[in-house]
Write an enzyme that holds these catalytic residues in place. Structure first.
Site, PDB file in Angstrom:
ATOM      1  N   GLN A 216      -7.962   8.286 -19.269  1.00 28.55           N
ATOM      2  CA  GLN A 216      -9.329   8.634 -18.854  1.00 28.55           C
ATOM      3  C   GLN A 216      -9.351   9.747 -17.813  1.00 28.55           C
ATOM      4  OE1 GLN A 216     -12.105   7.685 -20.199  1.00 28.55           O
ATOM      5  NE2 GLN A 216     -11.198   6.154 -21.537  1.00 28.55           N
ATOM      6  N   LYS A 239      -9.294  12.140 -26.561  1.00 32.17           N
ATOM      7  CA  LYS A 239     -10.242  12.111 -25.435  1.00 32.17           C
ATOM      8  C   LYS A 239     -10.306  13.480 -24.753  1.00 32.17           C
ATOM      9  CE  LYS A 239      -9.114   7.251 -24.571  1.00 32.17           C
ATOM     10  NZ  LYS A 239     -10.161   6.375 -25.073  1.00 32.17           N
ATOM     11  N   CYS A 377     -12.077  -2.978 -23.914  1.00 32.90           N
ATOM     12  CA  CYS A 377     -10.626  -3.271 -23.862  1.00 32.90           C
ATOM     13  C   CYS A 377     -10.161  -3.431 -22.422  1.00 32.90           C
ATOM     14  CB  CYS A 377      -9.797  -2.198 -24.567  1.00 32.90           C
ATOM     15  SG  CYS A 377     -10.116  -2.112 -26.313  1.00 32.90           S
TER      16      CYS A 377
HETATM   17  N1  PMP Z   1      -5.840   3.436 -21.482  1.00 32.77           N
HETATM   18  C1  PMP Z   1      -7.097   3.751 -21.163  1.00 32.77           C
HETATM   19  C2  PMP Z   1      -7.494   3.802 -19.717  1.00 32.77           C
HETATM   20  C3  PMP Z   1      -8.016   4.041 -22.171  1.00 32.77           C
HETATM   21  O1  PMP Z   1      -9.265   4.345 -21.858  1.00 32.77           O
HETATM   22  C4  PMP Z   1      -7.598   4.004 -23.522  1.00 32.77           C
HETATM   23  C5  PMP Z   1      -8.558   4.298 -24.660  1.00 32.77           C
HETATM   24  N2  PMP Z   1      -9.774   3.623 -24.574  1.00 32.77           N
HETATM   25  C6  PMP Z   1      -6.274   3.668 -23.789  1.00 32.77           C
HETATM   26  C7  PMP Z   1      -5.419   3.393 -22.752  1.00 32.77           C
HETATM   27  C8  PMP Z   1      -5.755   3.597 -25.198  1.00 32.77           C
HETATM   28  O2  PMP Z   1      -5.805   4.867 -25.773  1.00 32.77           O
HETATM   29  P1  PMP Z   1      -5.489   5.050 -27.337  1.00 32.77           P
HETATM   30  O3  PMP Z   1      -6.402   4.099 -28.042  1.00 32.77           O
HETATM   31  O4  PMP Z   1      -5.830   6.476 -27.586  1.00 32.77           O
HETATM   32  O5  PMP Z   1      -4.052   4.724 -27.539  1.00 32.77           O
END
Ligand code: PMP
Length: 420
Positions: A216, A239, A377
């Site tokens: 983030q 992102k 999540c």
């Molecule tokens: N860590 C953080 C702080 C996130 O915001 C995210 C995505 N929401 C992830 C890990 C996981 O990223 P990815 O799904 O692209 O592997």
């Protein structure tokens, strides 16, 4: 120099160029029903500018072949472009060497790589791993799996009512058994920016390596891994205006060299026989099989695009949006913002009295406003605030104050529908 660069140079804020920037993103012209799309789900995935889309098309139409394994022209071109993308990532985060940048399928994959490559080799029974209450599940579950396998112990840094880490408590968690720290740069659920530089320095004084989850942060703040001195830094392209399916693990060379490979297969070896296999050098030791070549090259283009605008200008403009949106949201009766750290990126989580976040999201969608609802999540964050879920609006440099106004109008409509 292009028209956008000239405008950026001549102005103090991105606000004056935002129309020009928005024109780079075809998807922002979409209608949702008869409403203009207001895309405020950037913390989940940001949108892709035409520049990156064009780069992907150019790769597929004129440069595609498998990399690293042939002498023919196309393979050499593809290999070159893939390695150029790695160097773009290296410079973006100011890594010392390009071999310290490993392409992964994303943040989750990169954390799992460190868990398997570092954790399974160096963490033993009774060792302690420090995580924080702000972590995404991606930076919790792999470490729990490791702790279960090794009989290691997870310690958690608590947060205060504003959603800030209690750094004093962090320092108290260290003892002779502490072996690893996993720490998010920015909370995806609340937007809190953590004081990672100080926390890394504290861990290093005790000889403990630190992994930073930058998922983030990398699109919103300037990241300098040498200044931070972190051992590992991870993020995903999707992102940062790039494609899905690609991300990076930055690791200090000596850490990566000491680690065991995570996946076995082609390209990660130096020699193979049934008696003995020797591994390739970094970064290839961790890039088994055919990587997502197009996505890596697209990631490089996204880095060019963001760097051209400039992360400092992005951070400043997004902060203006955050301040404006916070002011407008916080005066609506019945709306509570969750996470009020003084140091935040432009992410606002909120609840509405008597209305479930899922209903907020569904009704806002009817107004064309895309936000995310749920636990993001980050269930431990929700548990800390005693709520099942929040509504989350997350902003990017292509959003506008008019779009903040559209969000506020949408929330007024939600209130009318549910509470009148
Ligand atoms: N860590 C953080 C702080 C996130 O915001 C995210 C995505 N929401 C992830 C890990 C996981 O990223 P990815 O799904 O692209 O592997």
């Amino acid at each position: 120099m292009g028209a956008l660069e000239k405008m950026l140079q001549a102005s103090n804020s991105l606000a004056t160029c935002v129309d020009r920037i928005r024109a780079d993103f075809p998807i922002l012209n979409l209608k949702i029903g008869d409403k203009s799309l207001v895309y405020l789900d950037n913390a989940a995935s940001s949108q892709m500018p035409q520049f990156v889309i064009d780069r992907l098309v150019r790769y597929q139409t004129t440069q595609h072949a498998n990399i690293h394994r042939a002498v023919h022209h196309l393979s050499e071109v593809a290999t070159h472009e893939y390695e150029v993308a790695r160097r773009k990532l290296q410079h973006f985060i100011n890594a010392r060497e390009d071999k310290e940048v490993i392409f992964t399928s994303g943040t989750t994959d990169a954390i799992n790589l460190v868990m398997h490559g570092y954790g399974r080799k160096f963490i033993q029974k009774g060792d302690e791993i420090i995580l924080t209450h702000l972590e995404h599940h991606s930076n919790i579950v792999p470490w729990q799996m490791l702790a279960q396998e090794k009989e290691a112990i997870i310690r958690v840094v608590p947060i205060n009512d504003s959603g800030e880490l209690l750094v004093d408590e962090y320092e108290k968690l260290f003892n002779a058994n502490t072996r690893f720290v996993g720490l998010t740069h920015v909370s995806n659920a609340l937007g809190t920016i953590n004081p990672i530089k100080e926390m890394i320095a504290f861990a290093h004084q005790r000889g403990v390596p630190v992994l930073i989850d930058g998922a983030q942060a990398a699109a919103h703040l300037t990241v300098d891994v040498q200044a931070l001195d972190c051992d590992f830094y991870v993020f995903s392209a999707h992102k940062l205006c790039g494609p899905t399916g690609i991300g990076i693990l930055y690791g200090k060379a000596h850490q990566l060299e000491a680690m065991q490979p995570y996946k076995g297969g082609g390209d990660m070896i130096s020699s193979v026989s049934f008696e003995k296999t020797t591994y390739n050098t970094i970064p290839y030791k961790f890039e088994a099989g055919t990587p997502p070549i197009a996505a890596a090259i697209g990631f490089g283009a996204a880095i060019d695009y963001l760097s051209n605008i400039g992360l400092d200008a992005i951070a400043q403009y997004e902060h203006e949006l955050l301040t404006y949106a916070t002011e407008r949201l916080s005066i609506i009766p019945g709306v509570t913002i969750i996470g009020n750290s003084a140091s935040k990126v432009a992410v606002i989580s909120f609840t509405m009295d008597g209305i479930h976040p899922h209903d907020v999201g569904t009704l806002l969608n009817e107004e064309g406003v895309a936000i995310r609802t749920g636990h993001h999540c980050a269930q431990p964050v929700m548990q800390r605030f005693n709520i099942p879920a929040t509504s989350r609006a997350s902003f990017s440099f292509y959003n506008t104050k008019d779009e903040v106004d559209a969000l506020i109008e949408g929330i007024q409509i939600v209130k009318k529908v549910f509470l009148s």
